[in-house]
Design a protein around this motif. Structure first.
Motif, PDB file in Angstrom:
ATOM      1  N   LEU A   5      -0.211  10.648  -5.184  1.00  0.00           N
ATOM      2  CA  LEU A   5      -0.731  11.691  -4.293  1.00  0.00           C
ATOM      3  C   LEU A   5      -2.148  11.356  -3.830  1.00  0.00           C
ATOM      4  CD1 LEU A   5       0.325  14.304  -3.111  1.00  0.00           C
ATOM      5  CD2 LEU A   5      -0.762  15.533  -4.996  1.00  0.00           C
ATOM      6  N   ALA A   6      -2.956  10.834  -4.744  1.00  0.00           N
ATOM      7  CA  ALA A   6      -4.318  10.425  -4.363  1.00  0.00           C
ATOM      8  C   ALA A   6      -4.271   9.301  -3.335  1.00  0.00           C
ATOM      9  CB  ALA A   6      -5.084   9.982  -5.605  1.00  0.00           C
ATOM     10  N   GLY A   7      -3.333   8.354  -3.514  1.00  0.00           N
ATOM     11  CA  GLY A   7      -3.195   7.266  -2.552  1.00  0.00           C
ATOM     12  C   GLY A   7      -2.766   7.766  -1.189  1.00  0.00           C
ATOM     13  N   LEU A   8      -1.829   8.702  -1.136  1.00  0.00           N
ATOM     14  CA  LEU A   8      -1.385   9.254   0.137  1.00  0.00           C
ATOM     15  C   LEU A   8      -2.526   9.951   0.879  1.00  0.00           C
ATOM     16  CD1 LEU A   8       2.113  10.758  -0.797  1.00  0.00           C
ATOM     17  CD2 LEU A   8       1.667   8.838   0.728  1.00  0.00           C
ATOM     18  N   VAL A   9      -3.282  10.741   0.145  1.00  0.00           N
ATOM     19  CA  VAL A   9      -4.406  11.453   0.762  1.00  0.00           C
ATOM     20  C   VAL A   9      -5.425  10.455   1.311  1.00  0.00           C
ATOM     21  CG1 VAL A   9      -6.348  12.990   0.310  1.00  0.00           C
ATOM     22  CG2 VAL A   9      -4.101  13.525  -0.634  1.00  0.00           C
ATOM     23  N   THR A  10      -5.690   9.407   0.554  1.00  0.00           N
ATOM     24  CA  THR A  10      -6.654   8.397   1.003  1.00  0.00           C
ATOM     25  C   THR A  10      -6.177   7.707   2.278  1.00  0.00           C
ATOM     26  OG1 THR A  10      -7.303   7.998  -1.292  1.00  0.00           O
ATOM     27  CG2 THR A  10      -7.903   6.327   0.309  1.00  0.00           C
ATOM     28  N   ILE A  11      -4.903   7.366   2.346  1.00  0.00           N
ATOM     29  CA  ILE A  11      -4.361   6.709   3.544  1.00  0.00           C
ATOM     30  C   ILE A  11      -4.471   7.640   4.749  1.00  0.00           C
ATOM     31  CG2 ILE A  11      -2.272   5.758   4.584  1.00  0.00           C
ATOM     32  CD1 ILE A  11      -1.411   4.921   1.760  1.00  0.00           C
ATOM     33  N   ALA A  21     -10.988   0.880   6.866  1.00  0.00           N
ATOM     34  CA  ALA A  21      -9.716   0.190   6.671  1.00  0.00           C
ATOM     35  C   ALA A  21      -9.641  -0.587   5.351  1.00  0.00           C
ATOM     36  CB  ALA A  21      -9.446  -0.744   7.853  1.00  0.00           C
ATOM     37  N   PRO A  22     -10.732  -1.222   4.864  1.00  0.00           N
ATOM     38  CA  PRO A  22     -10.632  -1.933   3.582  1.00  0.00           C
ATOM     39  C   PRO A  22     -10.243  -1.044   2.398  1.00  0.00           C
ATOM     40  CG  PRO A  22     -12.586  -2.666   4.769  1.00  0.00           C
ATOM     41  CD  PRO A  22     -12.039  -1.487   5.510  1.00  0.00           C
ATOM     42  N   ILE A  23     -10.388   0.271   2.568  1.00  0.00           N
ATOM     43  CA  ILE A  23      -9.981   1.174   1.486  1.00  0.00           C
ATOM     44  C   ILE A  23      -8.479   1.041   1.210  1.00  0.00           C
ATOM     45  CG2 ILE A  23      -9.844   3.621   0.806  1.00  0.00           C
ATOM     46  CD1 ILE A  23     -12.326   4.138   2.438  1.00  0.00           C
ATOM     47  N   LEU A  24      -7.734   0.639   2.236  1.00  0.00           N
ATOM     48  CA  LEU A  24      -6.296   0.465   2.044  1.00  0.00           C
ATOM     49  C   LEU A  24      -5.998  -0.578   0.973  1.00  0.00           C
ATOM     50  CD1 LEU A  24      -5.058   0.535   5.763  1.00  0.00           C
ATOM     51  CD2 LEU A  24      -5.046   2.399   4.085  1.00  0.00           C
ATOM     52  N   LEU A  25      -6.834  -1.592   0.882  1.00  0.00           N
ATOM     53  CA  LEU A  25      -6.644  -2.602  -0.158  1.00  0.00           C
ATOM     54  C   LEU A  25      -6.876  -2.010  -1.543  1.00  0.00           C
ATOM     55  CD1 LEU A  25      -8.251  -5.823   1.390  1.00  0.00           C
ATOM     56  CD2 LEU A  25      -5.822  -5.344   0.995  1.00  0.00           C
ATOM     57  N   VAL A  26      -7.804  -1.069  -1.665  1.00  0.00           N
ATOM     58  CA  VAL A  26      -8.046  -0.403  -2.951  1.00  0.00           C
ATOM     59  C   VAL A  26      -6.786   0.372  -3.368  1.00  0.00           C
ATOM     60  CG1 VAL A  26      -9.483   1.271  -4.175  1.00  0.00           C
ATOM     61  CG2 VAL A  26     -10.508  -0.234  -2.450  1.00  0.00           C
ATOM     62  N   VAL A  27      -6.211   1.101  -2.386  1.00  0.00           N
ATOM     63  CA  VAL A  27      -4.981   1.858  -2.667  1.00  0.00           C
ATOM     64  C   VAL A  27      -3.848   0.908  -3.047  1.00  0.00           C
ATOM     65  CG1 VAL A  27      -3.255   3.396  -1.653  1.00  0.00           C
ATOM     66  CG2 VAL A  27      -5.686   3.723  -1.131  1.00  0.00           C
ATOM     67  N   LEU A  28      -3.740  -0.201  -2.321  1.00  0.00           N
ATOM     68  CA  LEU A  28      -2.658  -1.158  -2.581  1.00  0.00           C
ATOM     69  C   LEU A  28      -2.773  -1.769  -3.976  1.00  0.00           C
ATOM     70  CD1 LEU A  28      -0.289  -2.948  -1.772  1.00  0.00           C
ATOM     71  CD2 LEU A  28      -1.936  -4.521  -0.741  1.00  0.00           C
ATOM     72  N   VAL A  29      -3.970  -2.168  -4.358  1.00  0.00           N
ATOM     73  CA  VAL A  29      -4.155  -2.783  -5.675  1.00  0.00           C
ATOM     74  C   VAL A  29      -3.813  -1.790  -6.784  1.00  0.00           C
ATOM     75  CG1 VAL A  29      -5.890  -3.706  -7.264  1.00  0.00           C
ATOM     76  CG2 VAL A  29      -5.819  -4.505  -4.908  1.00  0.00           C
ATOM     77  N   ALA A  30      -4.200  -0.531  -6.618  1.00  0.00           N
ATOM     78  CA  ALA A  30      -3.850   0.487  -7.617  1.00  0.00           C
ATOM     79  C   ALA A  30      -2.339   0.659  -7.704  1.00  0.00           C
ATOM     80  CB  ALA A  30      -4.523   1.816  -7.266  1.00  0.00           C
ATOM     81  N   GLN A  31      -1.679   0.645  -6.546  1.00  0.00           N
ATOM     82  CA  GLN A  31      -0.220   0.790  -6.540  1.00  0.00           C
ATOM     83  C   GLN A  31       0.458  -0.407  -7.217  1.00  0.00           C
ATOM     84  OE1 GLN A  31       1.783   0.170  -2.785  1.00  0.00           O
ATOM     85  NE2 GLN A  31       3.169   1.884  -3.182  1.00  0.00           N
ATOM     86  N   LEU A  32       0.016  -1.606  -6.913  1.00  0.00           N
ATOM     87  CA  LEU A  32       0.617  -2.796  -7.514  1.00  0.00           C
ATOM     88  C   LEU A  32       0.424  -2.815  -9.027  1.00  0.00           C
ATOM     89  CD1 LEU A  32      -0.404  -5.540  -4.905  1.00  0.00           C
ATOM     90  CD2 LEU A  32       1.833  -4.445  -5.195  1.00  0.00           C
TER      91      LEU A  32
END
Length: 366
Positions: A14-20, A85-96
């Protein structure tokens, strides 16, 4: 609640979705190239949402993660000046980090950050290395947070499985102890009370045969009561010696009790008895592995267990309402089941239910 929504509404997702979505708010709508940027962000959001539902076999989920990294870097290339936009990489790394071991996450993160540096350098962004290092620090923090959250969840599940194992084993041990105590009491009644009552009845018969005491009502009544008492004791002893078998139903429900999903429904044929502790242990381990597989690989909500007698053998049918692949691959759990059954001269068959769940059929010597 379906597993897709349950995972999507978990705190980290949910935190990742909000960030995106917040990143999307910075893109604008009427600026040049906004449509392409929104399309790239939408595809990234879609892959983020369905990542956990993708099959891990054949590298499908890993390919999706690499695509997300490419899309995140593409977003930076399309909008380098915004800085979000680089914040997306933070979300991606957390997801992986929720799904993959650290070395895989590290390789993807390193490749994505090298590409990020190249894009920022090409766009003449001031201090691109500092930006990459800054967001890299956020990525490490997010990865560690997700990793430790996943480790905690796995440890909690392992502890629940161990606790369930102990509860089921305790139930079987308690049942075995009751059987042993009942058998001991039966032997004591037979050897002590039965022996003395037999001796007393023989003496009463001898007294009744004495001409001086013959015909006395009290003596005849005592001899009759002693005979009835001896018959009653023999019936009690026989009843206590009757082997009612181990209480598998209680042990199986104790095994499944700590887990909210899947629910276990047990149906044991009337009159079916399991008296061998080793056989009961094998049944418990078989059901335990089936529950784990149903929860981990099929996201099943219910597991049905049926035990019947088939041609002097014990038949165990275990079905779940999960969703399996067309081709069922045998992992360590299934191999362990086969090995455990082989020790007991049993066999295991695998099939799919008509709704796509797993159907295990085990046969053991009764």
């Amino acid at each position: 609640m379906p597993s897709f929504l349950r995972h999507l509404l978990s705190p980290l997702s949910l935190a990742g979705l909000v960030t995106i979505l917040v990143v999307g708010l910075t893109l604008g709508v009427h600026t040049p190239g906004a449509g392409l940027r929104w399309a790239v962000l939408g595809l990234f959001l879609l892959l983020f949402a369905v990542h956990s539902q993708l099959p891990s076999r054949e590298g499908v989920r890993l390919i999706a993660g690499v695509m997300q990294a490419v899309l995140a870097v593409a977003m930076v290339a399309l909008e380098p000046r915004t800085g979000t936009a680089p914040i997306l990489l933070v979300v991606l790394v957390a997801q992986l980090a929720e799904h993959w071991p650290p070395r895989v996450v590290l390789l993807i993160a390193l490749a994505a950050n090298v590409a990020l540096y190249a894009v920022l350098k090409q766009a003449a962004f001031p201090q691109p290395l500092m930006i990459v290092l800054l967001y890299g620090g956020f990525q490490v923090f997010a990865a560690l947070t997700a990793h430790y959250a996943r480790s905690t969840a796995l440890a909690r599940d392992a502890l629940a499985r161990v606790n369930a194992d102990l509860l089921a084993t305790r139930a079987l041990l308690a049942d075995s102890a009751r059987d042993a105590e009942r058998l001991r009491l039966a032997r004591e009644l037979h050897d002590v009370a039965g022996h003395k009552l037999t001796a007393m009845r023989l003496n009463l018969r001898a007294l009744a045969a004495d001409p001086a005491l013959a015909g006395r009502d009290g003596l005849l009544l005592a001899e009759q009561l002693s005979g009835e008492l001896l018959t009653d004791i023999r019936q009690v002893v026989q009843s206590m010696r009757d082997d009612r078998g181990l209480d598998l139903d209680t042990a199986l429900h104790a095994l499944a009790a700590p887990f909210p999903r899947p629910r276990l429904q047990v149906q044991i044929a009337e009159g079916l008895r399991v008296t061998d502790p080793q056989l009961a242990e094998t049944v418990l381990r078989l059901v335990q592995e089936a529950l784990t597989n149903a929860a981990r690989h099929a996201d099943a909500g219910t597991v049905w267990l049926t035990m019947t007698k088939e041609n002097s053998r014990l038949r165990i049918d275990i079905r779940d309402d999960g969703q399996r692949a067309e081709r069922i691959s045998e992992g360590n759990g299934i191999v362990g089941m086969r090995e455990r059954l082989a020790v007991m001269q049993g066999e295991l068959q695998l099939a799919r239910t008509e709704h796509g769940g797993m159907h295990l059929i085990a046969r053991l010597p009764a």
